[in-house]
Design an enzyme around this catalytic site. Structure first.
Site, PDB file in Angstrom:
ATOM      1  N   GLU A  54       0.828  -1.214   0.000  1.00  0.00           N
ATOM      2  CA  GLU A  54       0.000   0.000   0.000  1.00  0.00           C
ATOM      3  C   GLU A  54       0.857   1.256   0.000  1.00  0.00           C
ATOM      4  O   GLU A  54       0.552   2.246  -0.646  1.00  0.00           O
ATOM      5  CB  GLU A  54      -0.922   0.008   1.217  1.00  0.00           C
ATOM      6  CG  GLU A  54      -1.814   1.228   1.295  1.00  0.00           C
ATOM      7  CD  GLU A  54      -2.699   1.240   2.536  1.00  0.00           C
ATOM      8  OE1 GLU A  54      -3.440   2.221   2.693  1.00  0.00           O
ATOM      9  OE2 GLU A  54      -2.643   0.292   3.337  1.00  0.00           O
ATOM     10  N   SER A 179       1.136   6.727   9.404  1.00  0.00           N
ATOM     11  CA  SER A 179       1.316   8.181   9.321  1.00  0.00           C
ATOM     12  C   SER A 179       2.736   8.545   8.888  1.00  0.00           C
ATOM     13  O   SER A 179       3.647   7.708   8.924  1.00  0.00           O
ATOM     14  CB  SER A 179       1.013   8.821  10.682  1.00  0.00           C
ATOM     15  OG  SER A 179       2.032   8.465  11.604  1.00  0.00           O
TER      16      SER A 179
END
Length: 202
Positions: A54, A179
């Protein structure tokens, strides 16, 4: 989904009004042995491999969509006359250059499967880029960017046009899939060999 016990999927409604993510609750659910992916105790490795894809490996295909989005913003800037603003032109050119850097980085890392930090570097590059593109799209459109295409009322779900959806969805780019702070920690520890943060320190 078809196993003993109860599995409940609850969609998470986002700012865009859509639900690309879900919460999944397992209550007494038991998977059959042949459905275990990665072997017993191998779930963490499977999850990290999926996140790596991803974050980085998928970016070559993702960049096709990014190039189309950038092209739409360039056309809108030309049509609206915003391209006459030197700041807008500079930001468009910077986004174009950064997209090329992302492509070169993705091509460079295709054959280097042992590079532990490659997915994290890719994620840092594209996540911030996509947010800046969404911001520029709103700037190019001007005040019209704040008005929706449909009838906005409290009783009906609001509608967004493609520009508004891109802007709002891109707010999450630096969070989902790990993040920016997590990506920098991975690079620091796994690539640069910096010491890990002590456990339990808040």
């Amino acid at each position: 989904m078809d196993q003993p016990g109860r599995i409940e999927v609850r969609p998470i409604r986002q700012m865009t009004g859509t639900s690309e993510f879900n919460e999944v609750f397992f209550d007494g659910a038991v998977a059959r042995a042949e459905h275990v992916v990665g072997g017993e105790g191998g779930g963490w490795k499977v999850a990290m491999s999926l996140l790596g894809f991803e974050r980085g490996v998928s970016t070559l295909a993702q960049q096709v969509g990014f190039a189309e989005e950038l092209g739409r913003v360039v056309r809108a800037a030309v049509e609206s006359g915003a391209v006459g603003d030197a700041v807008v032109r500079e930001r468009l050119l910077r986004l174009w250059g950064e997209l090329r850097v992302m492509r070169w980085n993705a091509l460079r890392t295709l054959g280097s499967s042992g590079d532990a930090g490659a997915p994290s570097v890719a994620k840092l590059l594209w996540a911030g880029w996509h947010q800046r593109l969404g911001e520029l799209a709103m700037l190019v459109r001007g005040a019209g960017a704040t008005v929706g295409p449909g009838d906005w009322s409290a009783s009906a779900p609001y509608e967004l046009d493609v520009w508004q959806r891109q802007f709002l969805f891109s707010r999450a780019d630096t969070i989902y899939g790990g993040s920016d702070q997590i990506q920098r920690t991975i690079i620091a520890e796994r690539v640069l060999g910096l010491p890990r943060e002590p456990k339990g320190v808040v």
